[in-house]
Scaffold this motif. Structure first.
Motif, PDB file in Angstrom:
ATOM      1  N   ALA A   1      -7.338  -7.817   8.391  1.00  0.00           N
ATOM      2  CA  ALA A   1      -8.020  -9.133   8.448  1.00  0.00           C
ATOM      3  C   ALA A   1      -8.780  -9.401   7.165  1.00  0.00           C
ATOM      4  CB  ALA A   1      -9.102  -9.238   9.817  1.00  0.00           C
ATOM      5  N   ALA A   2      -9.534  -8.361   6.727  1.00  0.00           N
ATOM      6  CA  ALA A   2     -10.217  -8.554   5.525  1.00  0.00           C
ATOM      7  C   ALA A   2      -8.944  -8.832   4.360  1.00  0.00           C
ATOM      8  CB  ALA A   2     -10.944  -7.257   5.200  1.00  0.00           C
ATOM      9  N   VAL A   3      -7.996  -8.228   4.305  1.00  0.00           N
ATOM     10  CA  VAL A   3      -6.977  -8.350   3.431  1.00  0.00           C
ATOM     11  C   VAL A   3      -6.540 -10.071   3.375  1.00  0.00           C
ATOM     12  CG1 VAL A   3      -4.772  -7.871   2.376  1.00  0.00           C
ATOM     13  CG2 VAL A   3      -6.283  -6.121   3.331  1.00  0.00           C
ATOM     14  N   SER A   4      -6.072 -10.438   4.651  1.00  0.00           N
ATOM     15  CA  SER A   4      -5.462 -11.604   4.745  1.00  0.00           C
ATOM     16  C   SER A   4      -6.701 -12.717   4.361  1.00  0.00           C
ATOM     17  CB  SER A   4      -5.380 -12.159   6.012  1.00  0.00           C
ATOM     18  OG  SER A   4      -6.276 -11.824   7.103  1.00  0.00           O
ATOM     19  N   ILE A   5      -8.104 -12.573   4.624  1.00  0.00           N
ATOM     20  CA  ILE A   5      -9.051 -13.405   4.153  1.00  0.00           C
ATOM     21  C   ILE A   5      -9.389 -13.732   2.704  1.00  0.00           C
ATOM     22  CG2 ILE A   5     -11.781 -13.624   4.341  1.00  0.00           C
ATOM     23  CD1 ILE A   5     -11.786 -12.611   7.348  1.00  0.00           C
ATOM     24  N   SER A   6      -9.167 -12.421   2.064  1.00  0.00           N
ATOM     25  CA  SER A   6      -9.449 -12.147   0.741  1.00  0.00           C
ATOM     26  C   SER A   6      -8.208 -13.075  -0.252  1.00  0.00           C
ATOM     27  CB  SER A   6      -9.413 -10.770   0.040  1.00  0.00           C
ATOM     28  OG  SER A   6      -8.361 -10.045   0.293  1.00  0.00           O
TER      29      SER A   6
ATOM     30  N   GLY B   1      -5.375  -0.579  -5.538  1.00  0.00           N
ATOM     31  CA  GLY B   1      -5.935  -0.409  -4.309  1.00  0.00           C
ATOM     32  C   GLY B   1      -7.531  -0.220  -4.241  1.00  0.00           C
ATOM     33  N   GLY B   2      -8.054  -0.354  -5.814  1.00  0.00           N
ATOM     34  CA  GLY B   2      -9.713  -0.197  -5.819  1.00  0.00           C
ATOM     35  C   GLY B   2      -9.869   1.237  -6.157  1.00  0.00           C
TER      36      GLY B   2
ATOM     37  N   MET C   1       0.765  -1.224   0.116  1.00  0.00           N
ATOM     38  CA  MET C   1      -0.136   0.022   0.065  1.00  0.00           C
ATOM     39  C   MET C   1       0.869   1.106  -0.099  1.00  0.00           C
ATOM     40  SD  MET C   1      -2.972  -0.814  -0.412  1.00  0.00           S
ATOM     41  CE  MET C   1      -3.900   0.740   0.045  1.00  0.00           C
ATOM     42  N   ILE C   2       2.101   1.121   0.261  1.00  0.00           N
ATOM     43  CA  ILE C   2       3.095   2.278   0.364  1.00  0.00           C
ATOM     44  C   ILE C   2       3.289   2.802  -0.946  1.00  0.00           C
ATOM     45  CG2 ILE C   2       5.192   3.192   0.900  1.00  0.00           C
ATOM     46  CD1 ILE C   2       5.563   1.098   3.221  1.00  0.00           C
ATOM     47  N   ARG C   3       3.296   1.904  -1.919  1.00  0.00           N
ATOM     48  CA  ARG C   3       3.309   2.511  -3.453  1.00  0.00           C
ATOM     49  C   ARG C   3       1.939   3.059  -3.673  1.00  0.00           C
ATOM     50  NH1 ARG C   3       6.749  -2.405  -6.477  1.00  0.00           N
ATOM     51  NH2 ARG C   3       8.691  -2.069  -5.298  1.00  0.00           N
ATOM     52  N   VAL C   4       1.158   2.433  -3.289  1.00  0.00           N
ATOM     53  CA  VAL C   4      -0.225   2.998  -3.966  1.00  0.00           C
ATOM     54  C   VAL C   4      -0.507   4.276  -3.275  1.00  0.00           C
ATOM     55  CG1 VAL C   4      -2.846   2.782  -3.620  1.00  0.00           C
ATOM     56  CG2 VAL C   4      -1.484   0.800  -4.069  1.00  0.00           C
TER      57      VAL C   4
ATOM     58  N   ALA D   1     -11.494   6.467   4.262  1.00  0.00           N
ATOM     59  CA  ALA D   1     -12.227   5.821   3.372  1.00  0.00           C
ATOM     60  C   ALA D   1     -11.280   4.937   2.526  1.00  0.00           C
ATOM     61  CB  ALA D   1     -12.320   7.074   2.399  1.00  0.00           C
ATOM     62  N   THR D   2      -9.895   4.883   2.542  1.00  0.00           N
ATOM     63  CA  THR D   2      -9.242   4.063   1.916  1.00  0.00           C
ATOM     64  C   THR D   2      -8.232   2.852   2.747  1.00  0.00           C
ATOM     65  OG1 THR D   2      -7.023   5.394   1.810  1.00  0.00           O
ATOM     66  CG2 THR D   2      -8.694   6.008   0.151  1.00  0.00           C
ATOM     67  N   ARG D   3      -8.421   3.001   3.991  1.00  0.00           N
ATOM     68  CA  ARG D   3      -7.529   2.027   4.765  1.00  0.00           C
ATOM     69  C   ARG D   3      -8.235   0.949   4.790  1.00  0.00           C
ATOM     70  NH1 ARG D   3      -7.704   0.389  10.252  1.00  0.00           N
ATOM     71  NH2 ARG D   3      -9.495   1.922  10.438  1.00  0.00           N
ATOM     72  N   LYS D   4      -7.739  -0.321   4.557  1.00  0.00           N
ATOM     73  CA  LYS D   4      -8.140  -1.629   4.471  1.00  0.00           C
ATOM     74  C   LYS D   4      -7.983  -2.490   5.797  1.00  0.00           C
ATOM     75  CE  LYS D   4      -8.244  -2.249  -0.505  1.00  0.00           C
ATOM     76  NZ  LYS D   4      -7.643  -3.062  -1.512  1.00  0.00           N
TER      77      LYS D   4
END
Length: 297
Positions: A289-294, A237-238, A1-4, A283-286
């Motif tokens: 837990a959600a990231v690891s599940i996906s 990043g979406g 996410m640092i690059r994003v 608004a942009t922080r993920k």
């Protein structure tokens, strides 16, 4: 996410300056001439790179979504923004541009089965509150400006929100370089068609330093490089993160004014900046837990 986030910051700096360039170019080039020049210049920058890296061209190309996104992300909104800036100030246009994340969230919710967490909605509305603080809550002045300019600017942000959602759904497997180049070619074609039915470009007026600088700035940086960054952020990043750049654009426009024109930065602008940045973060922080599940799915 640092690059994003680094790409997001760079994109906001480029597009913050683009509103100044549009104001400079729309007079001699017209609404659609501005679209044609910035898209054509950006495409000329990227096409040699794409030809040199033919492996970046996908074997299966979703042409209908790609052409639709080209119209909605470059040709139509850039023409509407140029039209808007013929009747409202560039700063007002950049402020209205900050409504894009809301449109993106609503369009995703209504048509793309997207689900936004409460934290993300809070972040989006914090961004809008930050914009209000940024302009010292002087919404009356903004509303009193020509409604055609305000209305066309809002339609442009609706186009951005729609194209961001379409990009995530249909162009996930298309390369960033290829998507950007085709989008700019489509935008140039839209601008060329528009010129046939409207104001032609005043070629003699283009032969001066500020206008040439505006063409280079809008085409090479505001279109070519910036579009690469935008599609990269959208894919990595979406769309919600990508369009959150519109919250930062009024801030970077202010900073460019202070740096280039020695304009004074007011205290309410500083407070607005802090609220906007907090809103963008929420608004942009993920969630981890959600990231690891996906990733494990």
């Amino acid at each position: 996410m640092i690059r994003v986030y680094a790409a997001l910051g760079g994109l906001s700096l480029i597009w913050g300056l683009s509103f100044v360039f549009i104001k400079q170019l729309v007079g001699p080039a017209g609404m659609w001439g501005t679209v044609f020049l910035r898209c054509a210049t950006g495409a000329l920058l990227l096409l040699p790179i794409l030809l040199a890296k033919r492996d970046r061209i996908p074997r299966s190309i979703p042409w209908i979504p790609l052409l639709t996104i080209g119209v909605l992300n470059t040709g139509l909104p850039w023409g509407l923004i140029a039209l808007s800036e013929t009747v409202i100030s560039s700063s007002s246009a950049s402020i209205l541009n900050a409504t894009t994340p809301l449109w993106t969230g609503l369009i995703g919710l209504l048509f793309f089965s997207a689900v936004l967490a409460a934290r993300q909605w809070i972040g989006l509305f914090m961004g809008l509150i930050g914009i209000l603080i940024f302009i010292d809550f002087d919404v009356v002045k903004l509303a009193q400006e020509n409604f055609t300019g305000v209305g066309t600017m809002l339609i442009a942000t609706l186009c951005y929100g729609t194209s961001a959602q379409l990009t995530r759904k249909y162009l996930g497997n298309s390369g960033v370089l290829f998507t950007t180049a085709v989008s700019l070619i489509v935008g140039a074609m839209v601008g060329l068609i528009g010129m046939l039915f409207s104001q032609p470009i005043e070629l003699s007026a283009l032969a001066n330093g500020p206008v040439i600088l505006a063409i280079i700035g809008l085409g090479c940086f505001g279109s070519g490089i910036a579009q690469l960054l935008f599609y990269y952020i959208t894919k990595e990043g979406g769309p919600e993160i990508a369009v959150s750049v519109t919250f930062l654009i009024p801030v970077t426009a202010l900073l460019w004014g202070a740096f280039l024109l020695q304009e004074k930065i007011s205290s309410h602008a500083i407070w607005g900046l802090l609220v906007i940045l907090a809103g963008v973060y929420l608004a942009t922080r993920k969630k981890k837990a959600a990231v690891s599940i996906s990733e494990s799915a």
